[in-house]
Design a protein around this motif. Structure first.
Motif, short mmCIF file in Angstrom:
data_model
loop_
_atom_site.label_atom_id
_atom_site.label_comp_id
_atom_site.label_asym_id
_atom_site.label_seq_id
_atom_site.Cartn_x
_atom_site.Cartn_y
_atom_site.Cartn_z
N SER A 186 -90.45 -35.57 -5.54
CA SER A 186 -90.19 -35.07 -6.90
C SER A 186 -91.40 -35.28 -7.79
O SER A 186 -92.29 -36.09 -7.49
CB SER A 186 -88.98 -35.79 -7.51
OG SER A 186 -89.30 -37.14 -7.79
N GLY A 246 -93.97 -29.88 -10.82
CA GLY A 246 -93.27 -28.93 -11.68
C GLY A 246 -93.71 -29.01 -13.14
O GLY A 246 -94.24 -30.04 -13.60
N SER A 247 -93.48 -27.94 -13.88
CA SER A 247 -93.91 -27.88 -15.28
C SER A 247 -93.18 -28.87 -16.17
O SER A 247 -93.75 -29.40 -17.13
CB SER A 247 -93.73 -26.46 -15.83
OG SER A 247 -92.41 -25.98 -15.62
N ALA A 279 -90.80 -20.31 -10.87
CA ALA A 279 -89.47 -20.46 -10.28
C ALA A 279 -88.65 -19.19 -10.43
O ALA A 279 -88.59 -18.59 -11.50
CB ALA A 279 -88.74 -21.63 -10.93
N GLU A 307 -84.98 -22.02 -7.03
CA GLU A 307 -84.32 -23.16 -7.67
C GLU A 307 -83.03 -22.65 -8.28
O GLU A 307 -83.04 -21.59 -8.94
CB GLU A 307 -85.18 -23.79 -8.76
CG GLU A 307 -86.32 -24.63 -8.23
CD GLU A 307 -86.94 -25.50 -9.32
OE1 GLU A 307 -88.07 -25.96 -9.11
OE2 GLU A 307 -86.31 -25.72 -10.37
N SER A 364 -87.47 -33.42 -13.29
CA SER A 364 -87.98 -32.30 -12.49
C SER A 364 -87.73 -30.98 -13.22
O SER A 364 -87.04 -30.93 -14.24
CB SER A 364 -87.27 -32.26 -11.13
OG SER A 364 -85.89 -31.93 -11.31
N THR A 365 -88.28 -29.89 -12.67
CA THR A 365 -87.99 -28.57 -13.22
C THR A 365 -86.51 -28.24 -13.08
O THR A 365 -85.93 -27.58 -13.94
CB THR A 365 -88.82 -27.48 -12.52
OG1 THR A 365 -88.67 -27.61 -11.10
CG2 THR A 365 -90.29 -27.59 -12.88
N SER A 366 -85.88 -28.72 -12.00
CA SER A 366 -84.45 -28.49 -11.82
C SER A 366 -83.64 -29.21 -12.89
O SER A 366 -82.64 -28.68 -13.39
CB SER A 366 -84.01 -28.95 -10.42
OG SER A 366 -84.44 -28.05 -9.44
N TRP A 378 -84.08 -27.33 -5.52
CA TRP A 378 -84.98 -26.28 -5.03
C TRP A 378 -84.94 -26.16 -3.50
O TRP A 378 -84.35 -26.98 -2.81
CB TRP A 378 -86.41 -26.56 -5.51
CG TRP A 378 -86.92 -27.93 -5.17
CD1 TRP A 378 -87.48 -28.33 -3.99
CD2 TRP A 378 -86.92 -29.08 -6.03
NE1 TRP A 378 -87.83 -29.66 -4.06
CE2 TRP A 378 -87.51 -30.15 -5.29
CE3 TRP A 378 -86.50 -29.32 -7.34
CZ2 TRP A 378 -87.66 -31.43 -5.83
CZ3 TRP A 378 -86.65 -30.59 -7.87
CH2 TRP A 378 -87.23 -31.63 -7.13
N SER A 404 -82.98 -20.18 -11.55
CA SER A 404 -84.07 -20.32 -12.51
C SER A 404 -84.65 -18.97 -12.90
O SER A 404 -85.23 -18.82 -13.97
CB SER A 404 -85.17 -21.22 -11.92
OG SER A 404 -84.70 -22.55 -11.79
N THR A 441 -89.63 -21.90 -15.73
CA THR A 441 -90.24 -23.08 -15.14
C THR A 441 -91.22 -22.64 -14.06
O THR A 441 -91.09 -21.53 -13.51
CB THR A 441 -89.20 -24.04 -14.54
OG1 THR A 441 -88.39 -23.32 -13.60
CG2 THR A 441 -88.30 -24.63 -15.62
N ASP A 474 -94.48 -24.23 -11.05
CA ASP A 474 -95.07 -25.36 -10.33
C ASP A 474 -96.59 -25.28 -10.46
O ASP A 474 -97.24 -24.54 -9.74
CB ASP A 474 -94.67 -25.34 -8.86
CG ASP A 474 -93.20 -25.63 -8.66
OD1 ASP A 474 -92.72 -26.64 -9.19
OD2 ASP A 474 -92.52 -24.82 -7.98
#
Length: 349
Positions: free
Chosen positions: A77, A96-97, A121, A125, A152-154, A197, A214, A224, A226
């Motif tokens: 992560s 991730g962003s 994404a 995701e 995380s982005t998630s 993801w 996403s 989002t 990466d």
């Protein structure tokens, strides 16, 4: 989510940072960024379908920089990658962003810079509900156990989905789990839904239903992505590395667009799946063409940083609104953290 959970999160992060800092002080974090003149590149990668896995599988960076010892370390992560950067134990990373926005914000204030966009994404995701959970919409998440890797982005996308649906996050039992732990908890029936993801997502979809992806959230104004990031200190100490790394990443993007079979084969080897499965997963992401990296929407050019800085500012402000961080960085500070120097040369045909 109970506010006390946030305090526990900070405490555990502090403990993890302390452990890594001790390791680094003892000489276990060495490498190109250690200030000892070493010719080592320590790369943090994640096992999601991307050009980064192609670069690793093909050994392109090793071929371009034969004088360096390239060490690839798998992370699960962005939060753990941020911890490693704070400890000075990695130089380059795929992250991730949302964790980048957090990393550039107080109290972390990590001295790293965004150098690339690995992917944006899309359907790679998503929020997926377990069969039998009686969840058919985001609103149904109230009172349910929902797992995602925090920071995380998630995590960002899950909070964005809850916000958009008018669901108070404190009324959802949010659980901080890494992807492999999510799969185990899902199999045991310990969780009702998860935002995660690929490739974990693909496995969960066999016994679950996608509620929102996403790609849909991006269309609604919450994109989002990466990015690739690099330690500022490492960039200054080894100016020859980033151009070679970007060239390799550009070559990987070209392969994804121009020879998807070859790209799928390389990614499949890294993920331990068939080329067909890897190809299906690659199609779920959004991959820029190399020249688009320097577009005004993304990194931009020297003297005119692109919209990626605004994307990070938006992500940071959303984290503030969700009480995940105290304050968002100034937009000018974020623009300084987008490394556009030399980008045009790296992505030109």
């Amino acid at each position: 989510m109970p506010r006390s959970r946030g305090l526990l999160r900070i405490t555990s992060l502090a403990a993890a940072l302390g452990s890594l800092l001790v390791m680094t002080a003892c000489g276990q974090g060495g490498g190109g960024d250690g200030g000892d003149g070493g010719k080592t590149i320590r790369i943090a990668y994640q096992a999601f379908p991307s050009g980064d896995l192609i670069v690793k599988e093909k050994g392109w960076l090793e071929k371009a920089l034969p004088g360096y010892d390239v060490k690839w370390t798998k992370f699960d992560s962005g939060a753990s990658i941020n911890t490693a950067f704070v400890a000075g134990s990695v130089d380059l990373a795929a992250i991730g962003s949302s964790p980048v926005a957090r990393g550039l914000s107080a109290p972390l204030n990590i001295p790293y810079e965004v150098t690339w966009v690995l992917d944006v994404a899309g359907d790679n995701e998503a929020l997926v509900a377990r069969d039998g959970s009686k969840i058919s919409s985001v609103k149904d998440l109230e009172g349910k156990k929902v797992a995602t890797p925090f920071s995380s982005t998630s995590h960002y996308s899950l909070l964005a989905a809850l916000d958009k649906a008018g669901v108070d996050a404190s009324k959802v039992q949010l659980l901080d789990l890494e992807p492999q732990d999510i799969l185990a908890a899902w199999t045991r029936g310990d969780i009702d839904a998860t935002y995660v993801w690929l490739p974990t997502l693909e496995e969960l979809k066999k016994t679950g239903k996608v509620i929102v992806s996403s790609r849909e959230l991006a269309a609604g104004g919450k994109p989002t992505l990466d990015p690739g990031v690099a330690s500022t200190r490492f960039l200054k100490a080894h100016p020859d590395v980033l151009p070679a790394w970007r060239k390799a990443q550009a070559q990987a993007l070209d392969l994804i667009h121009d020879d998807p079979d070859a790209a799928s084969a390389a990614v499949g080897k890294q993920l331990g799946i068939s080329p067909a499965e890897a190809g299906s997963q690659l199609k779920q992401g959004i991959f820029l063409k190399p020249a688009e990296q320097a577009d005004a929407k993304w990194l931009g050019t020297t003297g005119k940083v692109g919209g990626l800085a605004d994307n990070l500012r938006s992500a940071a402000q959303f984290l503030v609104d969700q009480k995940q961080i105290d304050a968002a960085p100034d937009i000018e500070d974020l623009r300084k953290a987008v490394h556009v120097e030399g980008l045009s040369d790296a992505v030109s045909p």
